[in-house]
Design an enzyme around this catalytic site. Sequence first.
Site, PDB file in Angstrom:
ATOM      1  N   ASP A 254     -13.733 -36.379  -7.089  1.00  0.00           N
ATOM      2  CA  ASP A 254     -12.573 -37.022  -6.489  1.00  0.00           C
ATOM      3  C   ASP A 254     -11.701 -37.586  -7.614  1.00  0.00           C
ATOM      4  O   ASP A 254     -12.206 -37.951  -8.687  1.00  0.00           O
ATOM      5  CB  ASP A 254     -13.044 -38.160  -5.576  1.00  0.00           C
TER       6      ASP A 254
ATOM      7  N   TYR B 245      -5.148 -37.943   4.075  1.00  0.00           N
ATOM      8  CA  TYR B 245      -4.666 -36.560   4.000  1.00  0.00           C
ATOM      9  C   TYR B 245      -5.292 -35.775   5.139  1.00  0.00           C
ATOM     10  O   TYR B 245      -6.526 -35.746   5.273  1.00  0.00           O
ATOM     11  CB  TYR B 245      -5.039 -35.937   2.649  1.00  0.00           C
ATOM     12  N   TYR B 246      -4.437 -35.118   5.934  1.00  0.00           N
ATOM     13  CA  TYR B 246      -4.930 -34.476   7.155  1.00  0.00           C
ATOM     14  C   TYR B 246      -5.340 -33.024   6.920  1.00  0.00           C
ATOM     15  O   TYR B 246      -4.794 -32.108   7.540  1.00  0.00           O
ATOM     16  CB  TYR B 246      -3.873 -34.618   8.262  1.00  0.00           C
TER      17      TYR B 246
ATOM     18  N   TYR C 269     -12.008 -41.951   8.954  1.00  0.00           N
ATOM     19  CA  TYR C 269     -11.079 -41.997  10.070  1.00  0.00           C
ATOM     20  C   TYR C 269     -10.436 -43.369  10.013  1.00  0.00           C
ATOM     21  O   TYR C 269     -11.157 -44.366  10.107  1.00  0.00           O
ATOM     22  CB  TYR C 269     -11.769 -41.784  11.413  1.00  0.00           C
TER      23      TYR C 269
ATOM     24  N   LYS D  89     -10.617 -40.331  -7.870  1.00  0.00           N
ATOM     25  CA  LYS D  89     -10.996 -41.718  -8.175  1.00  0.00           C
ATOM     26  C   LYS D  89     -12.081 -41.817  -9.230  1.00  0.00           C
ATOM     27  O   LYS D  89     -12.368 -42.904  -9.713  1.00  0.00           O
ATOM     28  CB  LYS D  89     -11.537 -42.389  -6.908  1.00  0.00           C
TER      29      LYS D  89
ATOM     30  N   HIS E 255     -11.960 -33.085   4.899  1.00  0.00           N
ATOM     31  CA  HIS E 255     -12.725 -33.231   3.658  1.00  0.00           C
ATOM     32  C   HIS E 255     -13.824 -34.270   3.843  1.00  0.00           C
ATOM     33  O   HIS E 255     -13.760 -35.104   4.746  1.00  0.00           O
ATOM     34  CB  HIS E 255     -11.796 -33.630   2.499  1.00  0.00           C
TER      35      HIS E 255
ATOM     36  N   GLU F 106      -6.836 -28.065 -11.060  1.00  0.00           N
ATOM     37  CA  GLU F 106      -8.195 -28.607 -11.151  1.00  0.00           C
ATOM     38  C   GLU F 106      -9.276 -27.513 -11.159  1.00  0.00           C
ATOM     39  O   GLU F 106     -10.420 -27.780 -10.780  1.00  0.00           O
ATOM     40  CB  GLU F 106      -8.467 -29.601 -10.015  1.00  0.00           C
TER      41      GLU F 106
HETATM   42  O1  G7M Z   1     -10.145 -39.597   3.393  1.00  0.00           O
HETATM   43  P1  G7M Z   1      -8.915 -39.717   2.536  1.00  0.00           P
HETATM   44  O2  G7M Z   1      -7.793 -38.830   3.021  1.00  0.00           O
HETATM   45  O3  G7M Z   1      -8.488 -41.103   2.330  1.00  0.00           O
HETATM   46  O4  G7M Z   1      -9.401 -39.210   1.138  1.00  0.00           O
HETATM   47  C1  G7M Z   1      -8.670 -38.378   0.270  1.00  0.00           C
HETATM   48  C2  G7M Z   1      -9.388 -38.372  -1.061  1.00  0.00           C
HETATM   49  O5  G7M Z   1      -8.766 -37.412  -1.879  1.00  0.00           O
HETATM   50  C3  G7M Z   1      -9.319 -39.701  -1.786  1.00  0.00           C
HETATM   51  O6  G7M Z   1     -10.629 -40.137  -2.101  1.00  0.00           O
HETATM   52  C4  G7M Z   1      -8.477 -39.393  -3.024  1.00  0.00           C
HETATM   53  O7  G7M Z   1      -8.886 -40.114  -4.173  1.00  0.00           O
HETATM   54  C5  G7M Z   1      -8.701 -37.918  -3.193  1.00  0.00           C
HETATM   55  N1  G7M Z   1      -7.565 -37.260  -3.847  1.00  0.00           N
HETATM   56  C6  G7M Z   1      -6.262 -37.466  -3.571  1.00  0.00           C
HETATM   57  N2  G7M Z   1      -5.516 -36.647  -4.359  1.00  0.00           N
HETATM   58  C7  G7M Z   1      -4.058 -36.594  -4.318  1.00  0.00           C
HETATM   59  C8  G7M Z   1      -6.365 -35.913  -5.142  1.00  0.00           C
HETATM   60  C9  G7M Z   1      -6.155 -34.906  -6.124  1.00  0.00           C
HETATM   61  O8  G7M Z   1      -5.051 -34.493  -6.464  1.00  0.00           O
HETATM   62  N3  G7M Z   1      -7.300 -34.395  -6.682  1.00  0.00           N
HETATM   63  C10 G7M Z   1      -8.554 -34.847  -6.342  1.00  0.00           C
HETATM   64  N4  G7M Z   1      -9.595 -34.295  -6.956  1.00  0.00           N
HETATM   65  N5  G7M Z   1      -8.759 -35.792  -5.415  1.00  0.00           N
HETATM   66  C11 G7M Z   1      -7.675 -36.323  -4.816  1.00  0.00           C
END
Ligand code: G7M
Length: 342
Positions: free
Chosen positions: A210, A278-279, A274, A212, A282, A190
């Site tokens: 993101d 993913y820990y 919370y 999304k 961010h 990316e």
């Molecule tokens: O707070 P939480 O752990 O839920 O948020 C993680 C955020 O990372 C989410 O909004 C995902 O859409 C975003 N995300 C997850 N992955 C695996 C990726 C990725 O590979 N690239 C990007 N740019 N965002 C990601």
Amino acid sequence: MADQMAEPAKRPHEETENKSIPEPANDHASKKAKLDHVEGTNGTTDDTDVIKSFGGFQVTKVLNEDSQRKSIFLLGRFGDSKKDAVVMLEKTPFSEDVAKDMLTKTSILKNVMHNDIYGTYQLFPKQELNALKTTLIYPATEKHIAKYSCTQAFLITETADDYTDITLPYLESERFSLDWVYNILDKKSEVERIIYEDPDAEQGFMVMPDMKWNEKLTEDLYVMGLVRKRGIRTLRDLTAVHLPMLKNMLVKGKAAIWERYQVPGNKLRIYVHYMPSYYHFHVHFTHINYNAPGSGTERAHMLTDVINNLEIDSSYYRRSTLSFVVRENDKLCARFQEAGQI
Ligand code: G7M
């Protein structure tokens, strides 16, 4: 990009909202290069390849669907692969430009009903205007399948002791891989999507769209700030030591979004999840007009509130009772069930 980026005091919102975002000139080229690479192969799909088509893909289960968001989450397999894939299909919002292009004779129009001045039609726009946002997780783990499945949700009220006794052991043993995060931080993935980076080892972070967000419209802007520092798993790990980093992300994150998308800071909902999925710490930046998934009170903690709470009490998040939602098939849910909390 510079630290001096500043957001102008005032800008009429008509100028900034719901506009299509032109793709950066090199973006197409880099995406195309990746696709060409796969198209040159015999069509088999390596785990980390960009796939070329869904030919032979077998849908095994509908994990979830949402008619309001116009999305569907599917479980399936490529050909005779033994590995599961999760595919998310989502219709995206209209931009003025796209809508105008649809209402031309390049679209096929079929009448469904006509009565006096009323008519309904089916419009089939040309292919380029009709893209579906498609997210593929392949190979998908059990945890991914659980995350995207429609299951019962329970609200957990987690005390500081619950965190230590139930949640912490879980998140030390069960977690999503953070490889994608480290790929971004190490500039292996990316790279062309980076909006801003502050290289400082303690306070630094990266800003990028993101996964999304398809970056077509600012109306559903969804940008992520990823800290450089490793080891901050969740809100619970934050203390006053992290205030400079959090303030840095707030100020420079807003400025970077202004600079790139002309969306001012007072149009952004800036928050931390919370529980996160993913820990690795961010921050989420979403447009306030967009009802982003995960922006509800059971999950989103405004970054300004987080800063304020830590300013009042450095141990705020170590001592607080925090609420969050777990899903029936999530292993954390099972742990709270075993502890008699559900
Ligand atoms: O707070 P939480 O752990 O839920 O948020 C993680 C955020 O990372 C989410 O909004 C995902 O859409 C975003 N995300 C997850 N992955 C695996 C990726 C990725 O590979 N690239 C990007 N740019 N965002 C990601």
